[in-house]
Design a protein around this motif. Structure first.
Motif, PDB file in Angstrom:
ATOM      1  N   UNK A   1       0.998  -1.235  -0.010  1.00 61.45           N
ATOM      2  CA  UNK A   1       0.370  -0.042  -0.153  1.00 61.45           C
ATOM      3  C   UNK A   1       0.760   1.043  -0.164  1.00 61.45           C
ATOM      4  N   UNK A   2       2.095   0.860   1.141  1.00 58.04           N
ATOM      5  CA  UNK A   2       3.101   2.740   0.716  1.00 58.04           C
ATOM      6  C   UNK A   2       3.473   2.565  -0.786  1.00 58.04           C
ATOM      7  N   UNK A   3       3.542   1.525  -1.169  1.00 55.14           N
ATOM      8  CA  UNK A   3       4.147   1.804  -1.916  1.00 55.14           C
ATOM      9  C   UNK A   3       3.496   2.202  -3.497  1.00 55.14           C
ATOM     10  N   UNK A   4       2.555   2.064  -3.231  1.00 55.63           N
ATOM     11  CA  UNK A   4       1.487   2.362  -4.672  1.00 55.63           C
ATOM     12  C   UNK A   4       1.523   3.861  -4.111  1.00 55.63           C
ATOM     13  N   UNK A   5       0.622   3.961  -2.611  1.00 51.30           N
ATOM     14  CA  UNK A   5       0.631   5.539  -2.348  1.00 51.30           C
ATOM     15  C   UNK A   5       1.874   6.301  -2.765  1.00 51.30           C
ATOM     16  N   UNK A   6       3.182   5.909  -2.458  1.00 48.23           N
ATOM     17  CA  UNK A   6       4.140   6.108  -3.114  1.00 48.23           C
ATOM     18  C   UNK A   6       4.403   6.671  -4.717  1.00 48.23           C
ATOM     19  N   UNK A   7       3.759   5.912  -4.819  1.00 42.92           N
ATOM     20  CA  UNK A   7       4.017   6.166  -6.698  1.00 42.92           C
ATOM     21  C   UNK A   7       2.106   7.414  -7.107  1.00 42.92           C
TER      22      UNK A   7
ATOM     23  N   UNK B   1      -7.700   2.667  -2.912  1.00 41.81           N
ATOM     24  CA  UNK B   1      -8.320   0.881  -3.059  1.00 41.81           C
ATOM     25  C   UNK B   1      -7.344   0.722  -2.085  1.00 41.81           C
ATOM     26  N   UNK B   2      -5.947   1.525  -1.988  1.00 45.65           N
ATOM     27  CA  UNK B   2      -4.374   0.112  -2.288  1.00 45.65           C
ATOM     28  C   UNK B   2      -4.907  -0.224  -0.651  1.00 45.65           C
ATOM     29  N   UNK B   3      -4.798   0.695   0.060  1.00 44.76           N
ATOM     30  CA  UNK B   3      -4.813   0.349   1.486  1.00 44.76           C
ATOM     31  C   UNK B   3      -6.223  -0.371   1.938  1.00 44.76           C
TER      32      UNK B   3
ATOM     33  N   UNK C   1      12.321  -1.690   0.916  1.00 43.59           N
ATOM     34  CA  UNK C   1      13.033  -1.361   2.366  1.00 43.59           C
ATOM     35  C   UNK C   1      11.380  -1.742   3.602  1.00 43.59           C
ATOM     36  N   UNK C   2      10.435  -1.933   3.291  1.00 45.41           N
ATOM     37  CA  UNK C   2       9.118  -1.976   4.909  1.00 45.41           C
ATOM     38  C   UNK C   2       9.047  -3.266   4.549  1.00 45.41           C
ATOM     39  N   UNK C   3       9.676  -4.089   4.341  1.00 49.01           N
ATOM     40  CA  UNK C   3       8.974  -5.701   4.186  1.00 49.01           C
ATOM     41  C   UNK C   3      10.446  -5.846   5.582  1.00 49.01           C
ATOM     42  N   UNK C   4      11.600  -5.252   5.100  1.00 51.60           N
ATOM     43  CA  UNK C   4      13.116  -5.958   5.570  1.00 51.60           C
ATOM     44  C   UNK C   4      13.124  -5.901   6.523  1.00 51.60           C
ATOM     45  N   UNK C   5      11.972  -3.971   6.901  1.00 52.93           N
ATOM     46  CA  UNK C   5      12.481  -2.959   8.345  1.00 52.93           C
ATOM     47  C   UNK C   5      11.460  -4.279   9.015  1.00 52.93           C
ATOM     48  N   UNK C   6      10.335  -4.364   9.102  1.00 52.42           N
ATOM     49  CA  UNK C   6       9.531  -5.395   9.889  1.00 52.42           C
ATOM     50  C   UNK C   6       9.795  -7.063   9.931  1.00 52.42           C
TER      51      UNK C   6
END
Length: 394
Positions: free
Chosen positions: A212-218, A238-240, A327-332
């Protein structure tokens, strides 16, 4: 809104289409990637079957009727509401498991007559192929002048040490497929499709937040550069939705806005900035045989190198949505306090870190490149069979 003849804004370029020859090359690359992926995973499954038979076990049982797969099947059979009290007193609720995989298992079981665990294996098999194709598509768009990198990235993903999880009735393959294709649609500016796929990813695993964050950034970047459209806004909205809907539903069911966090706390999961993981790694390195902690630290170092390398112009430099997602996947995964044996498979969807490794392999001669990938695949084959016949993924 962007209007024709506007003196200060320019239209975003339309979605790039490959010429006929380029399209043929892309199709050949995709077929090569999928062929290699199937070969690696099929070899792993054969090795698992042989190893399991030698130990008097069933490979099918290990793949579909143990660990988390049992929780998903219980949701299919009984719905949500089951709570298991662990020997240490923790209360483990099935609300920790997101609903899309159980929904698909129920649907496939109804359509095919398969038992729910076997339906889960079928879902995972199809999803793993979709994930491999999605990774190829994202990397091909990220590094358009290096088609070999996209193929190598898919093979590396298949040959991860815990790659056998891709063939289990788990949600990793399904999530990775949805995440990769959502990113692909975002890179192509197909905003509604990107948002819908991100929402579905949010119904699959907690790290749907990363998609969702990636789509919002895009969408935010596209709006800043070229204006806002109805499709762009729809994709962003829709993303989140999927992740938010499930988390809010759990909160309502438990009578607390943060009910889902309470569920995760019951499982021992929480975000501590990586302190617990650092203590765990240090503990392994401080006691015999010492090598475990060293190898674990080295593995994390490779992951971080791959992530940082993706920001550099000579890297290759990955698009911002892919960087944000990875980055978010790695951080989580690295900064949570949950069961440490789960971390390798929790990191599996972070395929962006494989792109710099694949690019580095591309600079080798073909025979050396094939040799490195073959060694990785062989290691994954042996480790996967050993792992599932031992402690296995939690």
């Amino acid at each position: 809104m962007l209007t024709a003849g506007h003196p200060t804004r320019r239209r975003l370029p339309t979605r790039r289409r490959l010429p006929a020859r380029g399209g043929q090359e892309a199709r050949r690359g995709l077929l090569a990637a999928l062929g290699a992926y199937v070969a690696v995973r099929a070899t792993g499954l054969v090795a698992l079957a042989v190893w399991s038979a030698a130990n008097g076990k069933s490979a099918v049982t290990l793949l579909s009727r143990r660990w988390d797969s049992l929780w998903y099947v219980r949701v299919v059979d009984q719905g949500y509401g089951y709570v298991l009290t662990a020997p240490d007193g923790r209360r483990l609720s099935d609300l920790a498991f997101f609903p899309l995989l159980p929904w698909l298992e129920r649907s496939v079981s109804w359509l095919t007559g398969l038992a729910e665990p076997d339906a889960g294996l079928l879902v995972s098999a199809v999803a793993s192929l979709a994930a491999a194709a999605g990774i190829h598509a994202v990397v091909r768009r990220s590094v358009p002048d290096r088609p070999d990198v996209a193929v190598a990235a898919v093979v590396l993903w298949a040959a991860l040490p815990v790659g056998i999880v891709q063939s289990m009735a788990y949600s990793e393959s399904l999530f990775t497929a949805l995440a990769a294709w959502s990113l692909c649609c975002a890179l192509d500016r197909r905003w509604i499709a990107a948002g819908l796929l991100a929402s579905a990813a949010g119904l699959t695993r907690p790290i749907g937040l990363a998609v969702a964050c990636a789509v919002l950034v895009a969408t935010g970047t596209a709006a800043r550069r070229g204006g806002v459209s109805a499709r762009l806004v729809a994709g962003a909205v829709l993303a989140p939705v999927g992740a938010a809907a499930y988390v809010l539903w759990v909160g309502a069911r438990r009578g607390s806005l943060f009910g889902y966090l309470d569920v995760q706390k019951g499982w021992g999961n929480g975000f501590d900035g990586g302190a617990a993981f650092a203590r765990f790694t240090g503990g392994l390195a401080a006691r015999p045989p010492y090598v475990g902690g060293v190898l674990l630290a080295a593995g994390v170092g490779v992951l971080l190198w791959g992530y940082v390398r993706g920001f550099r112009d000579g890297g290759p430099r990955l698009p911002l949505p892919v960087q944000v997602y990875t980055g978010i996947v790695l951080a989580l995964a690295l900064c949570s306090s949950g069961y440490f044996g789960s971390k390798p498979r929790l990191l599996m969807p972070a395929f962006g870190v494989l792109v710099p490794v694949a690019a580095a392999l591309g600079r080798l001669r073909v025979r050396w490149r094939v040799a490195v990938l073959a060694v990785c695949a062989l290691g994954a084959t042996v480790y996967g069979a050993f792992w599932l016949n031992g402690s296995g993924p939690p």
